[in-house]
Write an enzyme that holds these catalytic residues in place. Structure first.
Site, PDB file in Angstrom:
ATOM      1  N   HIS A  34       5.741  -4.426   1.946  1.00 41.36           N
ATOM      2  CA  HIS A  34       6.069  -3.009   1.994  1.00 41.36           C
ATOM      3  C   HIS A  34       5.235  -2.199   1.007  1.00 41.36           C
ATOM      4  CE1 HIS A  34       8.642   0.437   2.860  1.00 41.36           C
ATOM      5  NE2 HIS A  34       8.737   0.655   1.565  1.00 41.36           N
ATOM      6  N   TYR A  37       0.854  -3.993   1.217  1.00 40.86           N
ATOM      7  CA  TYR A  37       0.120  -4.003   2.483  1.00 40.86           C
ATOM      8  C   TYR A  37      -0.747  -5.265   2.596  1.00 40.86           C
ATOM      9  CZ  TYR A  37       1.315   0.945   3.207  1.00 40.86           C
ATOM     10  OH  TYR A  37       1.980   2.137   3.391  1.00 40.86           O
ATOM     11  N   HIS A  80      11.753   4.265   7.479  1.00 41.05           N
ATOM     12  CA  HIS A  80      12.994   3.767   6.881  1.00 41.05           C
ATOM     13  C   HIS A  80      13.719   2.957   7.949  1.00 41.05           C
ATOM     14  CE1 HIS A  80      15.117   5.013   2.941  1.00 41.05           C
ATOM     15  NE2 HIS A  80      13.922   4.542   2.702  1.00 41.05           N
ATOM     16  N   HIS A  82      14.471  -0.718   8.320  1.00 45.13           N
ATOM     17  CA  HIS A  82      15.536  -1.660   7.993  1.00 45.13           C
ATOM     18  C   HIS A  82      16.784  -0.951   7.455  1.00 45.13           C
ATOM     19  CE1 HIS A  82      12.732  -4.639   9.006  1.00 45.13           C
ATOM     20  NE2 HIS A  82      12.972  -5.543   8.077  1.00 45.13           N
ATOM     21  N   ARG A 101      10.118  14.279  -1.174  1.00 39.73           N
ATOM     22  CA  ARG A 101       9.694  14.130  -2.578  1.00 39.73           C
ATOM     23  C   ARG A 101       8.219  13.733  -2.674  1.00 39.73           C
ATOM     24  NH1 ARG A 101      14.491  11.637  -2.561  1.00 39.73           N
ATOM     25  NH2 ARG A 101      13.589   9.570  -2.847  1.00 39.73           N
ATOM     26  N   ASP A 473      -0.484   8.271   9.953  1.00 36.92           N
ATOM     27  CA  ASP A 473       0.098   7.305  10.876  1.00 36.92           C
ATOM     28  C   ASP A 473       1.169   6.465  10.201  1.00 36.92           C
ATOM     29  OD1 ASP A 473      -1.226   5.376   9.323  1.00 36.92           O
ATOM     30  OD2 ASP A 473      -2.901   5.238  10.702  1.00 36.92           O
TER      31      ASP A 473
END
Length: 735
Positions: A34, A37, A80, A82, A101, A473
């Site tokens: 996450h 990468y 977001h 999961h 934010r 993307d």
């Protein structure tokens, strides 16, 4: 410690010792898929992220793009996924909070949101439960903070049942003098934490997002989901503006994945610096929190600022004014990234190694098979009603009516059209926004499907008279350790990159979400693209030829006026049906359509035609083909009489095409001469009905089609009320 053995050995070698418990978990989160990468970064160099308009490209909280002199916009997108499966309301709400934010941390004021949502089959109760919770979370959060949700998409596919996707994009507005980046600037500057108190929610969220969902995820992983507070976020938005007005911020980072540890270490790593942080100084809302909890909690509505020592008091005064917590948690140094807790050193590592030291994965990939052509022998009326009335192509009014898209009074064209158009009065420019993907396309052909997604978003902009400016993307895939899954993911990366380059639309930022796998299997490779474009004019459109001739309009509407000739512009791609809703409903298979070789020219020409004074309406042809496009254009006040060649021409979904209603069809043909084909469909009228005749071309035995020849001139007639009833399936089932 759950670091893999090779990672653990690398950390031990770098540190010269075993890591502390806090260091181990910090590495686990920041070296997760996450954050680091590890499976996707080797592929991302395919994207062209440069252009004269690009001010800040990939790598910061959001990208910055120049629209006009002294007017910048920010673009960002976040997943977001999961969290939204485990807790659809809070998972989706905090996704909105996080991307807003990210916008604030660049010095921008958020002016628009776009949500792209993907769920399992609509007829499953669990899919509808997730849909309702996600939409409520997005609407409650976005509406409360006063940021309009103006664009997006909603798709249903069986392979999202065990793992829905929630992708949220945000556009912000700023002037060059307010631009802030995440790079820490100078040793001796203080680090301040501003916003909500830190609690235990969201612990391990980054590592949770880097694993397949288990059967018990909805109960076992609930502590990894953050809980949002939109009213504090609204205060944070206004406080950020005040801090920028007073020129008090040197660098900023939003607290998202890996919490304080992630934000603060990334800030100093970007500046080639270090930090000394006192974890006990963090303002907390729960008693007896330990160092690891304070460091990694993903409690929402928090920002980390780098501030000059002489400006600390002024920042504290602004925080107090807006009833926000404020802690001086440490300072920037020239050494390591060091965290202490009650006098004990719990972290002492090189910040750059922590942020960028994760080794990349070298994974096997396997190309997906290509389908053969096998078309069904379908009844025309049955096929029309099945496609037009399917939740994928039906009206999404139930979703977007829950969003406040008028707040901030910039929305000239709102949800439900091809693209939203915002009034950037500061630049005397209209800003068009489109966002989405089609899982049917990319499941059928990852590379070509992703190219189609990019072209479709650009066509949406062009239908409102805008040309592409830039894109971000959100690349969603399953478990990359499976060769076929990774092969599909490679395909969507390359396809998106190639088409965006052809469109001259730099991909200036984005997000990757892998391990979207569950016991029910992997998701389809899903390349959500959020694209912006610019156009002259932004006033709300007035329908009718006189308004168009006198230029008292902004973007052309998608709805028919009832006064003009109907044309379809663009190449049909051989009317192939691969990836179409028609095949999803009626069965069969086909190759994916051939896309135009000159997409930029097609898009620019369509934008010019859309802005022509004799153009009365424009609507892109995509999901559901001409059948859905025409159904969406008909209203109680305007209908159409249309003829199409055959059932394939009616349902083919080749992007880069649009239906144009015009009083000067010859001018449209001249504009597209040498660019793309133009075919006449029929005429618009005031009947309030769609009269559709489907002819039949001779079928070649070489086509290997299952369908048999039809009699010429099959006719269908639906009035606007019947079409509306077909298309309102979401509201009918959910209200």
């Amino acid at each position: 410690m759950s670091l893999s053995e090779p990672d653990r050995e690398l950390v031990v070698t770098e540190l010269g010792r075993e890591p502390t418990a806090a260091e181990a978990v910090l590495f686990e989160n920041l070296w997760s898929e996450h954050c680091a990468y590890r499976s996707s970064r080797p592929l991302l160099s395919a994207f062209d992220s440069e252009g004269e308009q690009v001010v800040v490209g990939p790598g910061d909280d959001a990208a910055v793009v120049e629209v006009a002199d002294d007017v910048y916009i920010t673009m960002g997108i976040e997943s977001h996924n999961h969290p939204s499966f485990v807790d659809p309301y809070d998972g989706a709400a905090t996704g909105v909070g996080g991307i807003v934010r990210d916008t604030l941390s660049m010095g921008a004021y958020p002016i628009a949101l776009a949500d792209s949502l993907y769920f399992g089959d609509f007829d499953r109760e669990h899919s509808r439960y997730l849909l309702e919770g996600v939409v409520e979370g997005i609407s409650d959060y976005g509406n409360s903070i006063g940021v309009p949700t103006v664009a997006g998409s909603t798709a249903f596919h069986a392979d999202y049942e065990g793992n829905p996707l929630v992708n949220v994009a945000c556009v912000g507005l700023l002037s060059p003098d307010r631009l802030v980046t995440a790079d820490a600037k100078e040793p001796g500057n203080k680090l301040l934490l501003v916003g909500n108190a830190t609690g235990r929610d969201g612990l391990g969220g980054a590592s949770f997002a880097s694993e397949d969902l288990s059967e018990d995820a909805e109960t076992e992983d609930r502590p990894a989901v953050q809980v949002g507070d939109p009213y504090t976020e609204k205060l944070l938005v206004e406080a950020s503006e005040a801090l920028l007005d007073l020129d008090l911020v040197e660098a900023a980072r939003d607290l998202g994945a890996a919490g304080l540890g992630g934000a603060s270490s990334e800030m100093v790593a970007k500046g080639g610096l270090g930090a000394e942080i006192r974890l006990e100084a963090v303002h907390q809302r729960e008693p007896n929190m330990n160092a690891l909890e304070i460091l990694l909690a993903e409690s929402q509505e928090r920002m980390c600022y780098e501030v000059r020592p002489e400006n600390v008091y002024a920042v504290e005064q602004v925080a107090e004014k807006y009833d926000l917590g404020c802690s001086v948690i440490g300072e920037v140094t020239e050494g390591n990234y060091v965290c202490t807790f009650e006098g004990e050193t719990v972290v002492d590592v090189n910040a750059e190694f922590l942020g960028d030291g994760a080794p990349m994965n070298d994974l096997e990939s396997e190309a997906p098979p290509r389908p053969e052509r096998d078309l069904p022998d379908a009844d025309l009326g049955e096929a029309f009603e099945a496609v037009v009335g399917d939740p994928n192509t039906a009206s999404k009014r139930w979703v977007y009516r829950q969003y406040d898209h008028e707040v901030q009074v910039r929305t000239a064209t709102g949800p439900g059209d091809d693209a939203a158009v915002l009034a950037l009065r500061e630049a005397e420019t209209g800003l068009a926004v489109s966002s989405g993907a089609d899982p049917n396309w990319t499941a059928a052909a990852p590379y070509d499907g992703a190219r189609a997604v990019a072209l479709e978003n650009a066509t949406n902009l062009a239908a409102k008279g805008a040309t592409p400016l830039a894109a971000v993307d959100c690349l969603n895939g399953g478990n990359p350790e499976k060769p076929d899954v990774y092969g599909g993911f490679e395909g969507i990366v390359d396809g998106l990159a190639d088409m965006c380059a052809a469109l001259d639309a730099p991909v200036v930022g984005g997000n990757v979400s892998l391990y979207n796998d569950s016991p029910s299997g992997p998701i389809p490779p899903t390349p959500t693209l959020a694209m912006t474009g610019t156009k002259e004019g932004y006033d709300v459109s007035e329908q009718g030829s006189e308004a168009r001739r006198t230029k008292s309009y902004g973007a052309p509407p998608a709805a028919l006026s009832g006064e003009g000739t109907l044309l379809v512009v663009g190449d049909s791609g051989g009317t192939r049906l691969g990836g179409s809703e028609y095949l999803a409903q009626m069965g069969g298979s086909d190759r994916f359509p051939t896309l135009p070789e000159n997409p930029r020219e097609v898009v620019e020409t369509l934008a010019e035609v859309a802005d022509a004074p004799d153009t009365l309406a424009v609507h892109d042809v995509s999901h559901g083909g001409l059948a859905v496009a025409l159904a969406e254009m008909v209203s109680a006040d305007a209908g159409a009489t249309v003829e199409v060649e055959d059932i394939e021409a009616l349902f083919a979904e080749t992007p880069g095409r649009a239906v144009v209603e015009t009083t000067d069809p010859e001018a449209v043909r001249e504009a597209f001469a040498g660019v793309a084909p133009v075919a006449e469909l029929g005429t618009a009228d005031d009947s309030g009905a769609l009269d559709l005749t489907v002819g039949s071309a001779e079928r070649s035995s070489a086509d290997s089609r299952a369908a048999s020849p039809r009699d010429d001139g099959e006719e269908l007639t639906y009035d606007a009320a019947e079409i509306a009833a077909l298309r309102d399936v979401l509201a009918r089932e959910l209200d």
